[in-house]
Design a protein around this motif. Structure first.
Motif, PDB file in Angstrom:
ATOM      1  N   MET A 171       0.720  -1.110  -0.073  1.00  0.00           N
ATOM      2  CA  MET A 171      -0.156   0.183  -0.072  1.00  0.00           C
ATOM      3  C   MET A 171       0.762   1.154   0.098  1.00  0.00           C
ATOM      4  O   MET A 171       1.948   1.214   0.284  1.00  0.00           O
ATOM      5  N   ARG A 175      -0.454   5.872   4.122  1.00  0.00           N
ATOM      6  CA  ARG A 175      -2.011   5.983   3.566  1.00  0.00           C
ATOM      7  C   ARG A 175      -2.803   4.530   3.666  1.00  0.00           C
ATOM      8  O   ARG A 175      -3.530   4.172   2.959  1.00  0.00           O
ATOM      9  N   CYS A 176      -2.273   3.874   4.890  1.00  0.00           N
ATOM     10  CA  CYS A 176      -2.978   2.522   5.114  1.00  0.00           C
ATOM     11  C   CYS A 176      -3.178   2.321   6.712  1.00  0.00           C
ATOM     12  O   CYS A 176      -2.729   2.385   7.439  1.00  0.00           O
ATOM     13  N   TYR A 177      -4.444   2.213   6.841  1.00  0.00           N
ATOM     14  CA  TYR A 177      -5.148   2.085   8.064  1.00  0.00           C
ATOM     15  C   TYR A 177      -5.559   0.744   8.181  1.00  0.00           C
ATOM     16  O   TYR A 177      -6.447   0.544   9.017  1.00  0.00           O
ATOM     17  N   LEU A 178      -5.218  -0.392   7.332  1.00  0.00           N
ATOM     18  CA  LEU A 178      -5.801  -1.569   7.471  1.00  0.00           C
ATOM     19  C   LEU A 178      -5.207  -2.209   9.104  1.00  0.00           C
ATOM     20  O   LEU A 178      -6.244  -2.689   9.722  1.00  0.00           O
ATOM     21  N   SER A 180      -4.772  -0.592  11.927  1.00  0.00           N
ATOM     22  CA  SER A 180      -5.520   0.007  12.783  1.00  0.00           C
ATOM     23  C   SER A 180      -6.953  -0.457  12.769  1.00  0.00           C
ATOM     24  O   SER A 180      -7.886  -0.734  13.899  1.00  0.00           O
ATOM     25  N   TYR A 181      -7.672  -0.784  11.567  1.00  0.00           N
ATOM     26  CA  TYR A 181      -9.087  -1.246  11.275  1.00  0.00           C
ATOM     27  C   TYR A 181      -8.885  -2.598  12.247  1.00  0.00           C
ATOM     28  O   TYR A 181     -10.003  -2.928  12.860  1.00  0.00           O
ATOM     29  N   MET A 182      -7.943  -3.448  12.191  1.00  0.00           N
ATOM     30  CA  MET A 182      -8.136  -4.469  12.746  1.00  0.00           C
ATOM     31  C   MET A 182      -7.650  -4.841  14.060  1.00  0.00           C
ATOM     32  O   MET A 182      -8.231  -5.586  14.861  1.00  0.00           O
ATOM     33  N   THR A 183      -6.700  -3.782  14.542  1.00  0.00           N
ATOM     34  CA  THR A 183      -6.175  -3.980  16.063  1.00  0.00           C
ATOM     35  C   THR A 183      -6.279  -2.945  16.663  1.00  0.00           C
ATOM     36  O   THR A 183      -6.068  -2.691  17.970  1.00  0.00           O
ATOM     37  N   GLY A 184      -6.480  -1.462  16.061  1.00  0.00           N
ATOM     38  CA  GLY A 184      -6.533  -0.249  16.681  1.00  0.00           C
ATOM     39  C   GLY A 184      -5.076   0.374  16.668  1.00  0.00           C
ATOM     40  O   GLY A 184      -5.094   1.436  17.214  1.00  0.00           O
ATOM     41  N   SER A 186      -1.584   1.366  14.220  1.00  0.00           N
ATOM     42  CA  SER A 186      -1.446   1.623  12.929  1.00  0.00           C
ATOM     43  C   SER A 186       0.210   2.136  12.904  1.00  0.00           C
ATOM     44  O   SER A 186       0.511   2.580  13.790  1.00  0.00           O
ATOM     45  N   LEU A 231      -1.272  -8.494   7.748  1.00  0.00           N
ATOM     46  CA  LEU A 231      -2.617  -8.748   7.385  1.00  0.00           C
ATOM     47  C   LEU A 231      -2.682  -8.731   6.142  1.00  0.00           C
ATOM     48  O   LEU A 231      -3.503  -9.173   5.427  1.00  0.00           O
TER      49      LEU A 231
ATOM     50  N   LEU B 175      -9.374   2.960   3.403  1.00  0.00           N
ATOM     51  CA  LEU B 175      -8.534   2.459   4.409  1.00  0.00           C
ATOM     52  C   LEU B 175      -7.147   2.458   3.712  1.00  0.00           C
ATOM     53  O   LEU B 175      -5.884   2.458   4.216  1.00  0.00           O
ATOM     54  N   TYR B 177      -4.470   2.705  -0.075  1.00  0.00           N
ATOM     55  CA  TYR B 177      -4.289   2.680  -1.633  1.00  0.00           C
ATOM     56  C   TYR B 177      -2.964   1.982  -2.141  1.00  0.00           C
ATOM     57  O   TYR B 177      -1.992   1.980  -1.392  1.00  0.00           O
ATOM     58  N   PHE B 283     -13.123   2.889  15.230  1.00  0.00           N
ATOM     59  CA  PHE B 283     -12.073   3.975  15.087  1.00  0.00           C
ATOM     60  C   PHE B 283     -12.442   5.219  16.215  1.00  0.00           C
ATOM     61  O   PHE B 283     -11.615   5.742  16.973  1.00  0.00           O
ATOM     62  N   ALA B 288     -10.003  -1.345  18.063  1.00  0.00           N
ATOM     63  CA  ALA B 288      -9.803  -1.859  16.348  1.00  0.00           C
ATOM     64  C   ALA B 288     -11.050  -1.171  15.706  1.00  0.00           C
ATOM     65  O   ALA B 288     -12.124  -1.012  16.141  1.00  0.00           O
ATOM     66  N   GLY B 289     -10.820  -0.686  14.550  1.00  0.00           N
ATOM     67  CA  GLY B 289     -11.751  -0.011  13.662  1.00  0.00           C
ATOM     68  C   GLY B 289     -12.937  -0.852  13.364  1.00  0.00           C
ATOM     69  O   GLY B 289     -14.054  -0.240  13.346  1.00  0.00           O
TER      70      GLY B 289
END
Lengths: 331, 293
Positions: A171, A175-178, A180-184, A186, A231, B175, B177, B283, B288-289
């Motif tokens: 990525m 610019r990748c929040y994958l 934090s999306y999964m774990t909080g 990033s 991930l 999320l 790119y 978030f 976790a989001g």
């Protein structure tokens, strides 16, 4: 072209320098850098020792302060800049606009490099950093093809650094929040992707399973090599297909691009891996030094040796390497 | 508080885009963003078509129309299109990359800093304000506490009045790119030979775990959250901390219903239980989001 190697501790730093690095980049022991892992990085005392070791040998030290400063703790990032300048760093690697502004205002004489985490992929963005913070170098994200890098190198008012080897972020960095999306947590906020404390391994009837914060990332049969559950490198389902939907476990390796990169005027090739061992740093630094020297001695006869590729493949995720986005077909 | 309709992130046929924005015009949105933010190969509408559409939508309405721009720009050709959009002479522009910030600054025109611009702290807000930012979208991974701290700091610094604050409040979260097109990959195609296959997936392609959990949605080079973010229960809190605009993402025509639901929530707050298997709000709550708090 500078060979810029990673170091997560003093032994790795010494190994890098002793094995041919022209410069080494390191981070402080807190969340101000994008490799904030337990047991890694440099406190103030070690930072000074690192600078001494590098400078005594006529090499350069870059300090990465490349996460994004927290609203309730900007002072921590500013102090990191102060500390790095105090020990005589040759360059600050920064992603956050506020931190860059601080460094440019307070220490105009200290080189500022735009971190890969700032995701600078085009000429206008480079101009933004040049005009506002008078930066001396931009590190390009691993999303550009060779042709795009060449085009940019032709027109850029700022010298460019590229990633040459190591774990492959697929990525645009920063610019990748994958994660934090999964774990909080990033890379941008805590300096870690797919943090180890969220990883669980479990032997099940269906195979060995790796999970990140409870989400099944991959499942391995007995004959398969299990890898760290970053991930974006797991196997997922898209309709009925199970495959590496984003990317396989693999590492970037650009030995074959050395002639191109030099011809374009790229000023530095960066090796990824501050979280890796001194043994990794030794092998990679040595191999890349050999390759760069070989090219310098006889550019027309440069060819990548099988032995170099094997050495690097053995240090790579999934024991395989790729040209990544540099090669358009990968995209 | 006002409500905005974010730019549609998916690739839809031109007539459907036009239909969608006709409905948007009739919707309760105060602000409408439109434009391609994901992939420059998507040319059902070109720059002039987007600007034409903006003009159509702007006619006979009090809604503010904003032209959204690309996030990952890698070639001079993409920059040319970006310049054309930035220099439209009529509509406010949402910058999603620092290249757009640079161009807007050179044009001496105000801009919205979109959610892909990394603005995490007061010093960065100040840098962007100096460039001409008049509205700031918080990065989607940040929490309510983070926002509160930052807005308070902006008030203390006397700069809070210089910008509006907008928060992404409903829809699939943008999320990540990449150089790689994951939709093309899912069809075993290379990006250069993608045949524009993402047009077949008007809400992206689901990428699930092997246990059927919705992990992400693949949308070309963009990766979206597998669950729809939903801050409906937080609307009173956003309002209280002085958020100016809540963004409803244009995932589908459901966005129009959500615009009404969210607005109603301000007048008549009713707690909505999120299901945790298609919706999330992590978030905002600093977890976790994909979780629900």
């Amino acid at each position: 072209m500078e060979l810029l190697c990673p170091a997560g501790n003093l032994p790795a730093l010494k190994t890098a320098i002793d094995n041919g690095a022209d410069a080494v980049y390191i981070g402080l022991k807190d969340d101000t850098n994008a490799r904030h892992f337990a047991g890694l990085n440099f406190n103030d005392g070690k930072l000074a020792k690192a600078a001494d070791y590098v400078h005594q040998r006529g090499k350069k030290l870059h300090v990465a302060i490349n996460t994004f400063a927290h609203a309730d703790g900007e002072e921590r990032w500013q102090k990191a800049v102060d500390n790095a300048v105090a020990i005589g760093t040759d360059a600050l690697i920064i992603a956050d606009l506020g931190v860059l502004d601080y460094a440019a205002t307070k220490y105009p004489e200290v080189e500022r490099h735009v971190s890969v985490q700032a995701s600078t992929t085009n000429l206008e963005a480079i101009k933004f950093f040049k005009n506002n913070f008078d930066v001396q170098r931009v590190v390009l994200p691993r999303v550009l093809s060779v042709q795009q890098v060449r085009q940019l190198a032709k027109s850029s008012p700022v010298p460019l650094e590229v990633f040459a080897f190591g774990s492959l972020c697929i990525m645009a960095e920063g610019r990748c929040y994958l994660s934090s999306y999964m774990t909080g947590e990033s890379p941008n906020t805590v300096g870690a992707c797919s943090p180890a404390k969220y990883v669980r391994w479990q032997d099940t009837d269906k195979g060995l399973e790796s999970r990140l914060n409870g989400v099944l990332i991959d499942r391995y049969q007995e004959d398969e090599n299990a890898g760290y559950p970053t991930l974006c490198k797991g196997r997922f389902e898209v309709d009925d297909n199970v495959y590496h939907a984003l990317e396989e476990p693999t590492s970037l390796n650009t030995l074959e691009l050395i002639p191109d990169l030099i011809a374009m005027g790229i000023v530095s090739v960066k090796i990824e891996g501050r979280q890796r061992s001194p043994a990794y740093v030794e092998q990679v630094a040595k191999t890349w030094r050999m390759a760069l020297d070989r090219y310098q001695q006889s550019p027309e006869n440069y060819a990548v040796e099988g032995a170099w590729m094997n050495t690097l493949a053995n240090l790579s995720e999934g024991s395989q390497t790729t040209l990544g986005a540099y090669h358009r077909k990968w995209q | 508080m006002k409500f905005s309709l974010g730019p549609s992130l998916f690739f839809w046929p031109k007539n459907e885009v036009v239909d969608f924005y006709q409905q948007a015009k009739e919707s309760s949105a105060d602000v409408i963003y439109l434009g391609e933010t994901v992939c420059s190969k998507r040319r059902e509408l070109r720059a002039k078509d987007w600007l034409g559409l903006a003009q159509d939508v702007a006619q006979d309405t009090n809604k503010q129309i904003v032209v959204s721009t690309m996030t990952l720009l890698e070639s001079p050709a993409e920059i040319q299109v970006l310049k054309r959009l930035c220099d439209n002479g009529e509509f406010l522009v949402e910058a999603n990359d620092l290249s757009a910030v640079q161009i807007m600054h050179e044009l001496n025109m105000p801009f919205v800093a979109g959610p892909a611009i990394n603005c995490y702290n007061l010093s960065t807000l100040k840098v962007l304000l100096k460039q001409g930012m008049t509205r700031w979208l918080m990065p989607v991974e940040l929490s309510g506490d983070w926002l509160k701290t930052l807005l308070n700091q902006a008030s203390d610094a006397g700069i809070r009045q210089q910008f509006e604050c907008e928060v992404f409040s409903w829809g699939y979260l943008p999320l990540a790119y990449s150089a790689r097109c994951f939709t093309a990959r899912s069809e075993d195609k290379a990006k250069d030979d993608c045949e524009y296959c993402c047009i077949k997936y008007p809400e992206g392609r689901r990428m699930n775990s092997r246990e059927g959990e919705r992990v992400f949605v693949l949308n070309g080079i963009q990766t979206l959250s597998g669950y729809q973010y939903n801050l409906i229960n937080e609307m009173p809190a956003l309002d209280a901390m002085g958020v100016d605009i809540a963004r409803i993402s244009a995932d589908s025509t459901e966005a129009f219903t959500q615009l009404d639901n969210f607005r109603e929530q301000l007048v008549n707050p009713t707690r909505k239980e999120l299901d945790g298997v298609t919706e999330c709000n992590g978030f905002w709550h600093k977890i976790a989001g994909m979780s629900v708090a």
